[in-house]
Design a protein around this motif. Structure first.
Motif, PDB file in Angstrom:
ATOM      1  N   VAL A   8    -139.243 -33.279 -60.023  1.00 46.60           N
ATOM      2  CA  VAL A   8    -138.648 -33.507 -58.707  1.00 46.60           C
ATOM      3  C   VAL A   8    -139.476 -32.752 -57.679  1.00 46.60           C
ATOM      4  N   VAL A   9    -139.910 -33.439 -56.639  1.00 46.85           N
ATOM      5  CA  VAL A   9    -140.680 -32.766 -55.584  1.00 46.85           C
ATOM      6  C   VAL A   9    -139.741 -32.511 -54.411  1.00 46.85           C
ATOM      7  N   GLY A  10    -139.480 -31.225 -54.136  1.00 41.55           N
ATOM      8  CA  GLY A  10    -138.628 -30.839 -53.020  1.00 41.55           C
ATOM      9  C   GLY A  10    -137.269 -30.351 -53.492  1.00 41.55           C
ATOM     10  N   ALA A  11    -136.932 -29.110 -53.078  1.00 42.25           N
ATOM     11  CA  ALA A  11    -135.632 -28.542 -53.456  1.00 42.25           C
ATOM     12  C   ALA A  11    -134.680 -28.523 -52.264  1.00 42.25           C
ATOM     13  N   GLY A  12    -134.672 -29.615 -51.490  1.00 41.46           N
ATOM     14  CA  GLY A  12    -133.640 -29.797 -50.477  1.00 41.46           C
ATOM     15  C   GLY A  12    -132.367 -30.292 -51.163  1.00 41.46           C
ATOM     16  N   ILE A  13    -131.422 -30.765 -50.386  1.00 44.17           N
ATOM     17  CA  ILE A  13    -130.155 -31.197 -50.966  1.00 44.17           C
ATOM     18  C   ILE A  13    -130.364 -32.421 -51.854  1.00 44.17           C
ATOM     19  N   VAL A  54    -130.152 -23.192 -38.643  1.00 40.53           N
ATOM     20  CA  VAL A  54    -131.219 -23.680 -37.773  1.00 40.53           C
ATOM     21  C   VAL A  54    -131.684 -25.088 -38.178  1.00 40.53           C
ATOM     22  N   GLY A  55    -131.217 -25.547 -39.332  1.00 43.12           N
ATOM     23  CA  GLY A  55    -131.370 -26.960 -39.700  1.00 43.12           C
ATOM     24  C   GLY A  55    -130.024 -27.619 -39.467  1.00 43.12           C
ATOM     25  N   ALA A  56    -129.523 -28.312 -40.493  1.00 44.00           N
ATOM     26  CA  ALA A  56    -128.226 -28.987 -40.342  1.00 44.00           C
ATOM     27  C   ALA A  56    -127.111 -27.972 -40.096  1.00 44.00           C
ATOM     28  N   SER A  57    -126.128 -28.374 -39.274  1.00 46.48           N
ATOM     29  CA  SER A  57    -124.929 -27.547 -39.050  1.00 46.48           C
ATOM     30  C   SER A  57    -123.671 -28.232 -39.569  1.00 46.48           C
ATOM     31  N   TRP A  58    -123.572 -29.546 -39.304  1.00 45.38           N
ATOM     32  CA  TRP A  58    -122.303 -30.224 -39.501  1.00 45.38           C
ATOM     33  C   TRP A  58    -122.241 -31.068 -40.786  1.00 45.38           C
ATOM     34  N   VAL A 214    -146.934 -26.159 -53.371  1.00 46.38           N
ATOM     35  CA  VAL A 214    -147.177 -27.216 -52.380  1.00 46.38           C
ATOM     36  C   VAL A 214    -147.847 -28.400 -53.070  1.00 46.38           C
ATOM     37  N   VAL A 215    -147.122 -29.465 -53.223  1.00 49.60           N
ATOM     38  CA  VAL A 215    -147.670 -30.648 -53.895  1.00 49.60           C
ATOM     39  C   VAL A 215    -148.597 -31.390 -52.925  1.00 49.60           C
ATOM     40  N   THR A 216    -149.782 -31.722 -53.400  1.00 48.91           N
ATOM     41  CA  THR A 216    -150.725 -32.446 -52.541  1.00 48.91           C
ATOM     42  C   THR A 216    -151.041 -33.841 -53.098  1.00 48.91           C
ATOM     43  N   THR A 242    -138.925 -36.234 -52.903  1.00 48.63           N
ATOM     44  CA  THR A 242    -137.908 -36.139 -51.849  1.00 48.63           C
ATOM     45  C   THR A 242    -138.456 -35.511 -50.564  1.00 48.63           C
ATOM     46  N   VAL A 243    -139.770 -35.434 -50.422  1.00 47.27           N
ATOM     47  CA  VAL A 243    -140.321 -34.813 -49.211  1.00 47.27           C
ATOM     48  C   VAL A 243    -139.949 -35.687 -48.003  1.00 47.27           C
ATOM     49  N   PRO A 244    -139.791 -35.081 -46.821  1.00 43.44           N
ATOM     50  CA  PRO A 244    -139.450 -35.875 -45.629  1.00 43.44           C
ATOM     51  C   PRO A 244    -140.521 -36.915 -45.326  1.00 43.44           C
ATOM     52  N   ALA A 274    -138.159 -35.909 -32.868  1.00 46.75           N
ATOM     53  CA  ALA A 274    -138.447 -34.629 -32.185  1.00 46.75           C
ATOM     54  C   ALA A 274    -137.100 -34.068 -31.747  1.00 46.75           C
ATOM     55  N   PHE A 275    -136.658 -33.015 -32.424  1.00 45.76           N
ATOM     56  CA  PHE A 275    -135.310 -32.494 -32.172  1.00 45.76           C
ATOM     57  C   PHE A 275    -135.296 -31.020 -32.534  1.00 45.76           C
ATOM     58  N   GLU A 276    -135.004 -30.187 -31.551  1.00 43.07           N
ATOM     59  CA  GLU A 276    -134.995 -28.737 -31.802  1.00 43.07           C
ATOM     60  C   GLU A 276    -133.678 -28.143 -31.312  1.00 43.07           C
ATOM     61  N   PRO A 411    -128.063 -42.606 -42.604  1.00 45.18           N
ATOM     62  CA  PRO A 411    -129.309 -41.856 -42.765  1.00 45.18           C
ATOM     63  C   PRO A 411    -129.332 -40.623 -41.869  1.00 45.18           C
ATOM     64  N   ALA A 412    -130.326 -39.793 -42.060  1.00 42.71           N
ATOM     65  CA  ALA A 412    -130.570 -38.636 -41.191  1.00 42.71           C
ATOM     66  C   ALA A 412    -129.519 -37.541 -41.340  1.00 42.71           C
ATOM     67  N   THR A 413    -128.796 -37.560 -42.448  1.00 46.29           N
ATOM     68  CA  THR A 413    -127.733 -36.556 -42.651  1.00 46.29           C
ATOM     69  C   THR A 413    -127.883 -35.889 -44.025  1.00 46.29           C
ATOM     70  N   VAL A 414    -127.120 -34.811 -44.181  1.00 48.39           N
ATOM     71  CA  VAL A 414    -127.080 -34.149 -45.486  1.00 48.39           C
ATOM     72  C   VAL A 414    -126.353 -35.044 -46.489  1.00 48.39           C
ATOM     73  N   THR A 415    -125.347 -35.759 -46.003  1.00 53.14           N
ATOM     74  CA  THR A 415    -124.633 -36.697 -46.878  1.00 53.14           C
ATOM     75  C   THR A 415    -125.609 -37.718 -47.465  1.00 53.14           C
ATOM     76  N   ALA A 416    -126.471 -38.257 -46.603  1.00 58.43           N
ATOM     77  CA  ALA A 416    -127.460 -39.245 -47.071  1.00 58.43           C
ATOM     78  C   ALA A 416    -128.381 -38.622 -48.105  1.00 58.43           C
TER      79      ALA A 416
HETATM   80  C1  LIG Z   1    -132.403 -29.163 -36.515  1.00 58.14           C
HETATM   81  C2  LIG Z   1    -131.695 -30.072 -37.486  1.00 58.14           C
HETATM   82  C3  LIG Z   1    -130.363 -30.367 -37.299  1.00 58.14           C
HETATM   83  C4  LIG Z   1    -129.689 -31.198 -38.196  1.00 58.14           C
HETATM   84  N1  LIG Z   1    -128.354 -31.391 -38.072  1.00 58.14           N
HETATM   85  C5  LIG Z   1    -127.685 -32.033 -39.038  1.00 58.14           C
HETATM   86  C6  LIG Z   1    -126.269 -31.995 -39.076  1.00 58.14           C
HETATM   87  O1  LIG Z   1    -125.626 -31.320 -38.265  1.00 58.14           O
HETATM   88  N2  LIG Z   1    -125.636 -32.708 -40.058  1.00 58.14           N
HETATM   89  C7  LIG Z   1    -126.324 -33.420 -41.001  1.00 58.14           C
HETATM   90  O2  LIG Z   1    -125.697 -34.051 -41.856  1.00 58.14           O
HETATM   91  N3  LIG Z   1    -127.673 -33.431 -41.012  1.00 58.14           N
HETATM   92  C8  LIG Z   1    -128.367 -32.739 -40.066  1.00 58.14           C
HETATM   93  N4  LIG Z   1    -129.711 -32.659 -40.124  1.00 58.14           N
HETATM   94  C9  LIG Z   1    -130.433 -33.477 -41.117  1.00 58.14           C
HETATM   95  C10 LIG Z   1    -130.357 -32.860 -42.520  1.00 58.14           C
HETATM   96  O3  LIG Z   1    -130.711 -31.499 -42.473  1.00 58.14           O
HETATM   97  C11 LIG Z   1    -131.298 -33.618 -43.430  1.00 58.14           C
HETATM   98  O4  LIG Z   1    -130.993 -35.008 -43.369  1.00 58.14           O
HETATM   99  C12 LIG Z   1    -131.173 -33.202 -44.902  1.00 58.14           C
HETATM  100  O5  LIG Z   1    -131.077 -31.815 -45.051  1.00 58.14           O
HETATM  101  C13 LIG Z   1    -132.401 -33.730 -45.633  1.00 58.14           C
HETATM  102  O6  LIG Z   1    -132.359 -33.354 -46.995  1.00 58.14           O
HETATM  103  P1  LIG Z   1    -133.495 -33.878 -47.967  1.00 58.14           P
HETATM  104  O7  LIG Z   1    -133.249 -33.253 -49.261  1.00 58.14           O
HETATM  105  O8  LIG Z   1    -133.584 -35.355 -47.868  1.00 58.14           O
HETATM  106  O9  LIG Z   1    -134.868 -33.325 -47.310  1.00 58.14           O
HETATM  107  P2  LIG Z   1    -135.350 -31.811 -47.154  1.00 58.14           P
HETATM  108  O10 LIG Z   1    -134.202 -30.915 -46.906  1.00 58.14           O
HETATM  109  O11 LIG Z   1    -136.420 -31.828 -46.128  1.00 58.14           O
HETATM  110  O12 LIG Z   1    -135.936 -31.484 -48.581  1.00 58.14           O
HETATM  111  C14 LIG Z   1    -137.240 -31.843 -48.954  1.00 58.14           C
HETATM  112  C15 LIG Z   1    -137.914 -30.634 -49.553  1.00 58.14           C
HETATM  113  O13 LIG Z   1    -139.272 -30.988 -49.853  1.00 58.14           O
HETATM  114  C16 LIG Z   1    -140.065 -29.846 -49.601  1.00 58.14           C
HETATM  115  N5  LIG Z   1    -141.452 -30.261 -49.415  1.00 58.14           N
HETATM  116  C17 LIG Z   1    -142.025 -30.826 -48.344  1.00 58.14           C
HETATM  117  N6  LIG Z   1    -143.310 -31.037 -48.554  1.00 58.14           N
HETATM  118  C18 LIG Z   1    -143.570 -30.598 -49.808  1.00 58.14           C
HETATM  119  C19 LIG Z   1    -144.741 -30.551 -50.597  1.00 58.14           C
HETATM  120  N7  LIG Z   1    -145.916 -30.996 -50.156  1.00 58.14           N
HETATM  121  N8  LIG Z   1    -144.643 -30.032 -51.855  1.00 58.14           N
HETATM  122  C20 LIG Z   1    -143.464 -29.555 -52.328  1.00 58.14           C
HETATM  123  N9  LIG Z   1    -142.329 -29.571 -51.612  1.00 58.14           N
HETATM  124  C21 LIG Z   1    -142.392 -30.098 -50.359  1.00 58.14           C
HETATM  125  C22 LIG Z   1    -139.457 -29.258 -48.355  1.00 58.14           C
HETATM  126  O14 LIG Z   1    -139.828 -27.905 -48.171  1.00 58.14           O
HETATM  127  C23 LIG Z   1    -137.971 -29.441 -48.617  1.00 58.14           C
HETATM  128  O15 LIG Z   1    -137.411 -28.302 -49.234  1.00 58.14           O
HETATM  129  C24 LIG Z   1    -130.406 -31.799 -39.268  1.00 58.14           C
HETATM  130  C25 LIG Z   1    -131.745 -31.484 -39.455  1.00 58.14           C
HETATM  131  C26 LIG Z   1    -132.374 -30.611 -38.589  1.00 58.14           C
HETATM  132  C27 LIG Z   1    -133.801 -30.225 -38.869  1.00 58.14           C
END
Ligand SMILES: Cc1cc2nc3c(=O)[nH]c(=O)nc-3n(C[C@H](O)[C@H](O)[C@H](O)COP(=O)(O)OP(=O)(O)OC[C@H]3O[C@@H](n4cnc5c(N)ncnc54)[C@H](O)[C@@H]3O)c2cc1C
Length: 444
Positions: A8-13, A54-58, A214-216, A242-244, A274-276, A411-416
């Motif tokens: 699995v590439v990426g330890a996000g949700i 500083v990433g997802a809140s809700w 860092v996977v390349t 699972t990288v973005p 673009a969202f900060e 899309p674009a959520t933690v649920t997704a």
């Molecule tokens: C500022 C902000 C506010 C947000 N607000 C909300 C909110 O309120 N509610 C909500 O539901 N969603 C929100 N989101 C969106 C939500 O955070 C994401 O949709 C969700 O966390 C994505 O999860 P993921 O596992 O798909 O991706 P990611 O969390 O991005 O996981 C992918 C992982 O891959 C890793 N990775 C990247 N490149 C490489 C590489 N080359 N080699 C190895 N690993 C790599 C990354 O470091 C990361 O850990 C927000 C996001 C941001 C940034």
């Protein structure tokens, strides 16, 4: 070289969810993560005894949502905060008119009624729109059907522009008309007083996660996958990547052979936004009491228009606002101080000299993050909702793309992210997996 069942590439949700289910099913799984932490875009910063997500809140709607079920099952604390979705009412909001005076309750209710009326007509416009129409064009087409004076039209027009920016981090002219089709919320929204990151930590407990990998390169064939991360190589029968999409679209991450259709076309049509976030902590609270949010109407609110009172649970007066879409692009290289000054000036347009400079400011920089290149995905003009699901089409039976951008319904959520990780695991195991397998204790 150890051979794994699934890499699995990426330890996000998303990646953590997929890995957890597969590990629980008895597979030999390794998770490669570029950062020095898990969670990806779920990231909590702790300073002065306070937490900032500083990433997802809700969680955008806790009903019928396995994410909310997982959070509850893990015993992670939440607090209700139902304005994450850009709605005109529902919770107390202080509206300030273009001239900087607060709208009366009646005036605010009339404005909210206008937005609701517009939204009904807007849904019909979008349903009938032909491919290639932007969100902004659909807004204009709907406004022309309304027999309102210019002021009413302007207020609703700017509110819709801000909705596209704040919900998806993109100007409404660059967003497809269908880009917010899945914006409906089921039930309350909640935030995490002690930090959203606890979820990622709990999901990865007991897994083989290799940080700072860092996977390349990802090479796939009928025989499986070979992945390179610095001086390390890993092989497996299959991979879940699972990288973005910001990373997938960059030159930093090579997939060989290149992605086939329909995956490649879908990837071309989706984009990173673009969202900060900007957190401002003040020595005193000068804004309205008992409101969740403050909103500014008119030209003065073109960039900085919405502030969320996140004073609770730590009791220090704090506002959260967003640099979203064009504002985020144009302030990208500004210093934190310049951004703060610009926001303070906007606040003075409503609260005058009562506004004092903030004690501390935190500005996120997701656009420049090499493991994300933005905050989340959006649909460019001409894309189709199903591009999200198409992006997750299994490739050669060995490569699965997953993550928030690959889920059509929300899309674009933690649920997704969680649901797409669950789907990838189901496809690999070739069986239905009850969601509770995400949070039930692992026996191994
Ligand atoms: C500022 C902000 C506010 C947000 N607000 C909300 C909110 O309120 N509610 C909500 O539901 N969603 C929100 N989101 C969106 C939500 O955070 C994401 O949709 C969700 O966390 C994505 O999860 P993921 O596992 O798909 O991706 P990611 O969390 O991005 O996981 C992918 C992982 O891959 C890793 N990775 C990247 N490149 C490489 C590489 N080359 N080699 C190895 N690993 C790599 C990354 O470091 C990361 O850990 C927000 C996001 C941001 C940034």
């Amino acid at each position: 070289m150890t051979r794994f069942d699934t890499l699995v590439v990426g330890a996000g949700i998303c990646g953590s969810t997929a890995a957890r289910i597969l590990h629980r099913a008895g597979q030999r799984v390794v998770v490669l993560e570029a950062r020095d932490r898990v969670g990806g875009r779920v990231w909590t910063v702790r300073a002065d005894g306070r937490t900032f997500d500083v990433g997802a809140s809700w969680i955008h709607g806790i009903e019928n949502n396995p994410l909310a079920d997982a959070v509850q099952a893990f015993g992670i604390g939440t607090a209700e905060f139902t304005v994450g979705s850009y709605q005109p009412d529902g919770r107390p909001i202080a509206y300030y008119s273009p001239d900087g005076t607060r709208l009366s309750e009646n005036a605010a209710a009339r404005f909210a009624a206008d937005v609701h009326y517009f939204d009904e007509a807007f849904a019909a416009t979008i349903a009938e729109s032909s491919p290639g129409v932007s969100f902004g064009d659909a807004v204009e087409a709907t406004l022309t059907q309304l027999d309102w004076d210019a002021g009413r039209l302007d207020r609703v027009r700017e509110f819709l522009a801000h909705r596209a920016e704040e919900q998806l981090g993109v100007g409404q002219g660059d967003l497809d008309a269908h880009g917010l089709d899945d914006d409906a919320i089921e039930g309350d929204e909640v935030v995490f007083p002690d930090g959203y990151d606890e979820l990622a930590v709990r999901l990865t407990e007991g897994l083989d996660v290799r940080l700072q990998h860092v996977v390349t390169h990802v090479r796939w064939s009928d025989d499986g996958v070979l992945v390179r991360a610095g001086s390390h190589s890993f092989s497996a029968d299959r991979a879940v990547v699972t990288v973005p999409i910001g990373v997938l679209e960059s030159a930093d991450f090579i997939i060989e052979p290149p992605l086939p259709e329909p995956v490649s076309g879908a990837l071309d049509r989706l984009a990173m936004n673009a969202f900060e976030k900007v957190f401002l902590r003040f020595p005193i609270k000068f804004w309205d009491e008992n409101v969740y949010a403050v909103r500014r109407q008119g030209e003065a609110g073109r960039w900085w228009h919405s502030w969320y009172d996140v004073t609770q649970p730590h009791g220090l007066p704090t506002l959260l606002t967003f640099a979203a879409g064009p504002c985020a692009q144009q302030t990208r290289h500004w210093s934190d101080e310049r951004i703060s000054d610009s926001i303070v000036e906007a606040l003075r347009g409503m609260y005058g000299e009562r506004v004092v400079p903030p004690d501390s400011v935190y500005v996120t920089r997701w656009q420049d993050d090499p493991f994300s290149y933005g905050s989340y995905s959006y649909m460019t003009v001409g894309s189709r909702p199903r591009d999200h699901d198409d992006l997750a089409t299994p490739i050669g039976g060995v490569l699965h793309l997953a993550g928030e951008a690959t889920w059509t319904d929300d899309p674009a959520t933690v649920t997704a992210a969680m649901k797409s990780g669950h789907r990838a695991a189901e496809r690999i195991l070739e069986r239905r997996v009850p969601f509770c397998e995400i949070w039930e204790a692992m026996n191994r």
